[in-house]
Design a protein around this motif. Structure first.
Motif: not given
Length: 309
Positions: A287-292, A294-295, A226-233
């Motif tokens: 980005l806000m929706v994705l971070m919320t 997947l956290q 999840v961390t790699v996906f968020l960073f790369q996205f």
């Protein structure tokens, strides 16, 4: 022969008196008040530093071009149609912003998913399979982390031009699926979170390496993935220089490059200032929706109790 005094008359050994209470199990000691005040103050300042620009962007996206420069920046104007300006952004120039938005989703979505899977496979292999030259390969990956992406953009352009892939979707997608930082993170996390005894138990039960990786490795490495996906996205979504070098067709632009092109024409068409601000606000929403969303996957201890001591 001397006689000992009676037991009642014998001096008793001195027992140290306990002056403090023993700590209660399960109860933590709270830090002093001044430390808590300092910590809360620093966190509040950091939150304001990150949230104030988002608030300004939200307020400014509801204004027209005149109110954008003629009213107070941190409060709403008396515009009768605040949401209508965002609709104008989506419909301007036959909906070119919607196309840019779809391009960004294509680049960031496919690139982040492929980069996460490749990083997971490479990191798992470097952590769990001993082979000759493993450390040398890992050192090359670390060297790739230190090289900035802007230094590789021009050589990549010459390479893709020779292959006939410049000014295509592949020119942005293929470089996006490589993440040296993702390989590094997955290797470190797999070495710590995937027990060798669990893998040996799966091999004894007859599971193949591909099934072990898909059924156990990916599940146990979920926080790292999840961390790699968020960073790369986020990296691909905000990437500006690589599409600038690779693409010349405006229909292939991502959001960042498209908004920059609007800014270049804003002197002749002032309405583009408002469209740029509204487009920037819409670009932050995914980005806000994705971070919320997947956290909640950032949790540890997934393997606790899976292996007997």
């Amino acid at each position: 022969m001397t006689r000992l005094p009676p037991r009642a008359c014998r001096p008793r050994p001195s027992v140290p008196v306990r002056t403090t209470r023993p700590p209660v199990r399960g109860r933590t000691t709270r830090p002093p008040v001044r430390y808590r005040i300092i910590t809360a103050s620093l966190l509040t300042i950091a939150a304001l530093y990150f949230l104030v620009p988002v608030y300004w962007l939200t307020v400014s996206a509801t204004k027209n071009s005149a109110d954008l420069f003629g009213t107070f920046g941190f409060w709403f104007s008396d515009d009768p149609r605040p949401v209508g300006h965002l609709v104008d952004v989506l419909t301007y120039d036959h909906g070119v912003y919607v196309r840019w938005f779809g391009n960004s989703l294509l680049y960031a979505g496919i690139g982040a998913v492929c980069a996460t899977l490749l990083s997971a496979a490479a990191g798992y292999a470097l952590a769990k399979f001993p082979f000759r030259g493993r450390e040398a390969v890992f050192n090359v990956v670390l060297a790739g982390v230190l090289i900035p992406g802007t230094a590789l953009a021009l050589p990549l352009y010459f390479l893709f031009s020779a292959m006939g892939l410049a000014n295509t979707y592949w020119a942005v997608l293929i470089p996006s699926v490589v993440s040296p930082f993702g390989v590094y993170l997955c290797r470190i996390y797999a070495a710590a979170a995937v027990p060798d005894s669990l893998l040996e138990a799966a091999r004894i039960d007859g599971a193949g390496e591909a099934r072990i990786f898909g059924g156990l490795g990916l599940r146990l490495m979920t926080p790292a993935l999840v961390t790699v996906f968020l960073f790369q996205f986020v990296h691909i979504w905000n990437n500006y220089f690589l599409p600038l070098v690779m693409l010349s067709d405006s229909s292939l632009y991502p959001i960042q490059l498209g908004l920059t092109s609007w800014t270049g024409y804003a002197d002749r068409q002032p309405v583009l200032y408002q469209f740029t601000v509204g487009g920037a606000f819409l670009s932050v929403v995914p980005l806000m929706v994705l971070m919320t969303g997947l956290q909640r996957y950032w949790r540890t201890g997934l393997t606790e109790g899976s292996v007997k001591a």
